[in-house]
Design a protein around this motif. Structure first.
Motif, short mmCIF file in Angstrom:
data_model
loop_
_atom_site.label_atom_id
_atom_site.label_comp_id
_atom_site.label_asym_id
_atom_site.label_seq_id
_atom_site.Cartn_x
_atom_site.Cartn_y
_atom_site.Cartn_z
N VAL A 109 55.37 54.50 7.61
CA VAL A 109 55.51 53.45 8.60
C VAL A 109 56.98 53.10 8.83
CG1 VAL A 109 55.02 51.02 9.09
CG2 VAL A 109 53.22 52.49 8.16
N ARG A 110 57.73 52.91 7.76
CA ARG A 110 59.11 52.45 7.87
C ARG A 110 60.09 53.57 8.21
NH1 ARG A 110 59.18 48.82 2.30
NH2 ARG A 110 57.77 47.15 3.02
N ASN A 111 59.89 54.72 7.60
CA ASN A 111 60.89 55.77 7.67
C ASN A 111 60.43 57.04 8.38
OD1 ASN A 111 62.61 54.13 5.97
ND2 ASN A 111 61.32 54.79 4.25
N GLY A 112 59.18 57.06 8.79
CA GLY A 112 58.66 58.28 9.41
C GLY A 112 58.49 59.41 8.43
N ALA A 113 58.31 59.08 7.14
CA ALA A 113 58.20 60.10 6.09
C ALA A 113 56.93 60.92 6.27
CB ALA A 113 58.21 59.44 4.72
N LEU A 114 57.06 62.22 6.07
CA LEU A 114 55.96 63.16 6.23
C LEU A 114 55.47 63.67 4.88
CD1 LEU A 114 57.46 65.28 9.15
CD2 LEU A 114 55.68 63.52 9.35
N ILE A 115 54.18 63.96 4.81
CA ILE A 115 53.57 64.52 3.61
C ILE A 115 52.67 65.67 4.01
CG2 ILE A 115 51.68 62.83 3.71
CD1 ILE A 115 51.50 62.99 0.66
N ASN A 116 52.59 66.68 3.15
CA ASN A 116 51.64 67.77 3.38
C ASN A 116 51.25 68.37 2.03
OD1 ASN A 116 49.98 69.59 4.66
ND2 ASN A 116 51.63 70.96 5.30
N ALA A 117 50.10 69.02 2.04
CA ALA A 117 49.62 69.71 0.84
C ALA A 117 50.25 71.09 0.78
CB ALA A 117 48.10 69.82 0.88
N LEU A 118 50.73 71.47 -0.40
CA LEU A 118 51.26 72.81 -0.67
C LEU A 118 50.25 73.52 -1.55
CD1 LEU A 118 53.76 71.41 0.48
CD2 LEU A 118 55.11 72.41 -1.34
N ARG A 119 49.56 74.52 -0.99
CA ARG A 119 48.44 75.12 -1.69
C ARG A 119 48.54 76.64 -1.85
NH1 ARG A 119 43.91 72.22 -2.33
NH2 ARG A 119 42.52 73.98 -1.95
N VAL A 120 48.93 77.33 -0.81
CA VAL A 120 48.88 78.79 -0.83
C VAL A 120 49.98 79.37 -1.72
CG1 VAL A 120 48.83 80.87 0.60
CG2 VAL A 120 47.99 78.70 1.53
N GLU A 121 49.64 80.45 -2.44
CA GLU A 121 50.58 81.07 -3.38
C GLU A 121 50.70 82.57 -3.12
OE1 GLU A 121 49.96 78.03 -7.16
OE2 GLU A 121 49.18 80.08 -7.28
N PRO A 122 51.83 83.17 -3.51
CA PRO A 122 52.04 84.60 -3.24
C PRO A 122 50.95 85.51 -3.81
CG PRO A 122 54.10 83.57 -3.94
CD PRO A 122 53.01 82.56 -4.14
N ASP A 123 50.53 85.26 -5.03
CA ASP A 123 49.55 86.14 -5.67
C ASP A 123 48.12 85.78 -5.32
OD1 ASP A 123 51.54 87.62 -6.92
OD2 ASP A 123 51.56 86.33 -8.69
N LEU A 124 47.83 84.48 -5.32
CA LEU A 124 46.45 84.03 -5.10
C LEU A 124 46.04 84.10 -3.65
CD1 LEU A 124 43.89 82.70 -6.32
CD2 LEU A 124 44.95 80.48 -5.83
N GLY A 125 46.98 83.78 -2.74
CA GLY A 125 46.61 83.63 -1.34
C GLY A 125 46.05 82.23 -1.12
N THR A 126 45.13 82.10 -0.17
CA THR A 126 44.56 80.80 0.12
C THR A 126 43.55 80.40 -0.95
OG1 THR A 126 43.20 79.51 1.66
CG2 THR A 126 42.88 81.90 1.65
N PRO A 127 43.61 79.16 -1.45
CA PRO A 127 42.65 78.72 -2.46
C PRO A 127 41.23 78.58 -1.93
CG PRO A 127 44.08 76.91 -1.78
CD PRO A 127 44.65 78.15 -1.18
N ALA A 128 41.08 78.58 -0.62
CA ALA A 128 39.73 78.47 -0.04
C ALA A 128 38.85 79.64 -0.46
CB ALA A 128 39.82 78.39 1.48
N ARG A 129 39.46 80.74 -0.89
CA ARG A 129 38.68 81.91 -1.29
C ARG A 129 38.47 81.98 -2.79
NH1 ARG A 129 37.75 85.50 3.23
NH2 ARG A 129 39.10 84.90 4.94
N GLY A 130 38.84 80.90 -3.49
CA GLY A 130 38.57 80.82 -4.92
C GLY A 130 39.76 81.20 -5.78
N GLY A 131 39.69 80.81 -7.06
CA GLY A 131 40.72 81.16 -8.01
C GLY A 131 41.54 79.96 -8.45
N LEU A 132 42.21 80.13 -9.57
CA LEU A 132 43.07 79.09 -10.12
C LEU A 132 44.50 79.28 -9.63
CD1 LEU A 132 41.97 78.82 -13.86
CD2 LEU A 132 42.15 76.90 -12.26
N PRO A 133 45.21 78.19 -9.37
CA PRO A 133 46.61 78.33 -8.97
C PRO A 133 47.48 78.80 -10.14
CG PRO A 133 46.07 76.03 -9.33
CD PRO A 133 44.78 76.78 -9.44
N ALA A 134 48.54 79.52 -9.82
CA ALA A 134 49.51 79.90 -10.83
C ALA A 134 50.50 78.78 -11.11
CB ALA A 134 50.26 81.16 -10.39
N THR A 135 50.64 77.87 -10.17
CA THR A 135 51.52 76.72 -10.36
C THR A 135 50.98 75.85 -11.49
OG1 THR A 135 52.11 76.75 -8.02
CG2 THR A 135 52.56 74.72 -9.24
N THR A 136 51.84 75.55 -12.45
CA THR A 136 51.39 74.90 -13.68
C THR A 136 52.10 73.57 -13.88
OG1 THR A 136 51.03 77.05 -14.70
CG2 THR A 136 51.12 75.16 -16.17
#
Length: 389
Positions: free
Chosen positions: A117-144
């Motif tokens: 509201v005050r600063n126009g700050a943006l947020i987004n989800a960071l999900r896709v990974e080089p090895d896993l691809g999109t999490p929508a197709r299953g699997g655990l993230p490598a990000t720990t």
């Protein structure tokens, strides 16, 4: 920065504002397409009019927008500059779910909302990974995320991070190092030590989304920044039915608006183009009239589908099919415009070739077409099996 509240804006004035902003964004869209830089000026403009915080609740100073209102804004912005609109879709989706979350600490929900509201700050989800691809197709993230006495230490790599350079907050999909790992979202400020962005996004279309690679190297966040996690053995669905409809409607609206912009260009060009051997504008020829009629019929179908879903007349179970149908129609509409215009439409001086490159990107969004159709077919056979038993 003090900004006008959308609560007091008449509907007609809001529509006029969106029309003006759409035209203004369209005026510089080619610049962002050519450079691929984050559209900071566009978001400054949108923030000045309260549109960055449109889906933040009114109680926190936002617009408190409904899905039809959010769709109207996204449609207008996407017709002008679709990369800006796609980043804004992610903002709207995050804030729509944020205040109803039962896992986010209240003070973090408030902080992120008030920052928008005050600063126009943006947020987004960071999900896709080089090895896993999109999490929508299953699997655990490598990000720990590793729990320490001072907080969580997060390490990993995320690709296709829409809005990267312009974001203030990352919702990072990761797993803890427990035997039964916690999996979900950790809240990370972009300016945290250990966060870096590698400019890998050099795409055919939607070039100004800055969907670059984000690297997290031992990034420290407080323990309460594990904002939406659950054990891998007992996962919590990320989106409910309402969330799925919001995502489908707003994402699809971006690409429907791209097709509408392509249609408008074609109509204007057909009216202006008058070959000497014809002695009249191309718009007078039946075959071009038929093409425009075909395009408008596809866009009529899209408008009917999207409006019905935004008003709550489409079951959540059909959200994926909605995305499939609208984006398929949008791509076909732009293809028809390309076929009708020929070389002039494919010229780098024409916005039509940009619209074509942008609309093709609709296919990559989750759920992809094969997953949509397989899911529908699987449900058909499951229902028949249920009826027989």
């Amino acid at each position: 920065m003090t900004q006008p509240s959308l609560r007091s804006v008449e509907v007609a004035n809001f529509d006029a504002l969106l029309e003006r902003l759409s035209a203004e964004l369209a005026g510089t869209a080619h610049v962002y397409d050519e450079s691929g830089v984050f559209p900071h000026a566009n978001f400054t403009l949108l923030h000045e009019h309260g549109l960055v915080a449109l889906t933040v609740p009114r109680s926190l100073g936002g617009g408190g927008a409904s899905l039809p209102q959010a769709r109207k804004a996204i449609r207008a912005i996407a017709k002008g500059e679709p990369s800006t609109a796609l980043i804004l879709v992610m903002q709207y989706l995050q804030h729509t779910r944020l205040q109803g979350s039962k896992t986010w600490p209240p003070h973090l929900r408030k902080q992120v909302a008030e920052d928008a509201v005050r600063n126009g700050a943006l947020i987004n989800a960071l999900r896709v990974e080089p090895d896993l691809g999109t999490p929508a197709r299953g699997g655990l993230p490598a990000t720990t995320a590793v729990r320490t006495a001072e907080g969580w230490r997060i390490s990993g790599r995320k690709i296709y991070s829409t809005g990267s350079h312009g974001l203030s907050w990352f919702s990072v999909w990761a797993r803890s190092d427990d035997a039964d790992p916690l999996v979900g979202a950790w809240l990370v400020r972009k300016d945290s030590p250990g966060v870096s962005i590698i400019d890998t996004w050099d795409h055919l279309g939607m070039r100004a989304t800055c969907s670059h690679e984000v690297v997290l190297d031992n990034v420290l966040v407080p323990l309460d920044h594990a904002v939406s996690v659950s054990p891998w053995s007992a996962p919590t669905p990320e989106l409910d039915g309402e969330g799925l409809l919001w995502m489908s409607v707003l994402l699809s609206s971006v690409y429907d608006a791209v097709a509408q912009a392509a249609r408008d260009w074609l109509v204007t060009w057909l009216e202006a183009r008058a070959p000497s051997n014809l002695g009249a504008a191309l718009s007078t020829l039946p075959r071009f009239q038929e093409t425009v009629g075909h395009i408008d019929t596809l866009l009529f179908a899209n408008r009917s589908l999207l409006d019905a879903a935004a008003e709550g007349h489409t079951p959540a179970a059909n959200a994926a099919q909605l995305k499939y149908l609208v984006t398929h129609n949008a791509i076909r509409a732009v293809e028809l415009a390309i076929e009708a215009s020929g070389n002039p439409g494919l010229s780098r001086h024409s916005p039509l070739q940009r619209h074509y490159r942008d609309v093709l990107c609709s296919r990559v969004h989750t759920p992809q077409n094969d997953a949509v159709l397989q899911g529908v077919g699987k449900a058909v056979f499951a229902q028949r099996q249920k009826e027989r038993s």
